[in-house]
Write an enzyme that holds these catalytic residues in place. Sequence first.
Site, PDB file in Angstrom:
ATOM      1  N   ASP A  78      33.817  30.277  40.627  1.00 40.62           N
ATOM      2  CA  ASP A  78      33.535  30.351  39.196  1.00 40.62           C
ATOM      3  C   ASP A  78      33.748  28.978  38.569  1.00 40.62           C
ATOM      4  OD1 ASP A  78      32.951  31.381  36.700  1.00 40.62           O
ATOM      5  OD2 ASP A  78      35.017  32.037  36.322  1.00 40.62           O
ATOM      6  N   MET A 108      40.686  30.940  43.211  1.00 40.42           N
ATOM      7  CA  MET A 108      39.834  31.478  44.263  1.00 40.42           C
ATOM      8  C   MET A 108      38.383  31.508  43.806  1.00 40.42           C
ATOM      9  SD  MET A 108      41.966  34.696  45.824  1.00 40.42           S
ATOM     10  CE  MET A 108      40.572  35.137  46.877  1.00 40.42           C
ATOM     11  N   SER A 167      42.012  29.882  37.812  1.00 39.28           N
ATOM     12  CA  SER A 167      42.280  31.261  38.221  1.00 39.28           C
ATOM     13  C   SER A 167      43.643  31.328  38.904  1.00 39.28           C
ATOM     14  CB  SER A 167      41.152  31.761  39.141  1.00 39.28           C
ATOM     15  OG  SER A 167      41.365  33.111  39.494  1.00 39.28           O
ATOM     16  N   THR A 168      43.692  31.629  40.203  1.00 38.35           N
ATOM     17  CA  THR A 168      44.963  31.768  40.915  1.00 38.35           C
ATOM     18  C   THR A 168      45.777  30.480  40.829  1.00 38.35           C
ATOM     19  OG1 THR A 168      43.841  33.238  42.462  1.00 38.35           O
ATOM     20  CG2 THR A 168      46.016  32.422  43.105  1.00 38.35           C
ATOM     21  N   HIS A 186      41.359  33.366  34.524  1.00 36.67           N
ATOM     22  CA  HIS A 186      41.122  34.732  34.975  1.00 36.67           C
ATOM     23  C   HIS A 186      42.417  35.525  34.783  1.00 36.67           C
ATOM     24  CE1 HIS A 186      37.759  33.272  37.927  1.00 36.67           C
ATOM     25  NE2 HIS A 186      37.410  33.188  36.655  1.00 36.67           N
TER      26      HIS A 186
END
Length: 369
Positions: free
Chosen positions: A311, A308, A188-189, A215
Amino acid sequence: MTIKVLVVDDSSFFRRRVSEIVNQDPELEVIGAAVNGAEAVKMAQELQPQVITMDIEMPVMDGITAVREIMAKVPTPILMFSSLTHDGAKATLDALDAGALDFLPKRFEDIATNKDEAIKLLQQRVKALGRRRVYRPVSRPAVAVPEPTRPALGTRPPLSQSLPRTASPSAPIRASGKSYKLLAIGTSTGGPVALQKVLTQFPANYPHPILLIQHMPAAFTPAFASRLNGLCRISVKEAANGDVLQPGCAYLAPGGMQMMVEKAGATGRIKIVAGSADMNYKPCVDITFASASKAYGGDVLAVVLTGMGADGREGARMLKSAGATIWAQDEASCVVYGMPQAVAAAGIATQSIALESMADAILKESGRV
């Protein structure tokens, strides 16, 4: 102690709105606002903020140029605001090339389903970046890299200027000798940077199909897949429903959808579905990992990179129960140590590996080194 934030945008309305949201959180404080990139560079040096929010299109100096100058002069975590368009996606990826760490849609109605959720998400992103140090690049000996088998698109620098760096490379990873049929990577991030760092080191004849779950909004995944495809020796594409998995090809989950894999004869096939409306992530790492556990059982090497939240943890748990191997990125090299921490703290990951060592470790485990 509050996290100091510099807000940069040529729109007085947007500067005021972002400042109001940031200042609503007692852990955050706006210490300045700039109206263009040149002013942002000057204020970043003078005010030393811990996080900068940055627009892309501005007069005098655009956001991408400002990011590049800030990262050269006073490295600072930067959150970009962008439009959910093809051009906006390309510009945002260029900003990540320049050193920005994260991005959000500029229209708050595109961030979340309601106002309160959008406010909370923006505050969370700023706090996550503000808690991380930005490491200055460490000088390392040059390493010869084979030329790509096909020409790269453009001459972009690696997406690595702003990555946190470990003080020293992690200990060499020894291959387990296990055989695999699939590599799955969730992130993600900080993921666009991390994925490029890893995938550009893979040879064209990497022996397994690769599933990528990042993401990312729907408008961004086609541009991101295209960029990776131009920079990597392996093939990279945005996954489409019915794609038959091929070795040496990476399939990027389309934004706004869910990507699953199902067994189709001797190989696998991609299934793209809308997924339920109450899912927090589209695409969701848990969903893809869970489907891989059913289709491939223990023949999967799954890697959870920077991001973050948590997940990937439950999907990784299912994979491990089926006999798969789970690795996580280590804390020091993560932009945000959320997703990797979740699998590591749960005892699901067998290795925590620095990003700079991850590609080498995967290649060794896959029998390519």
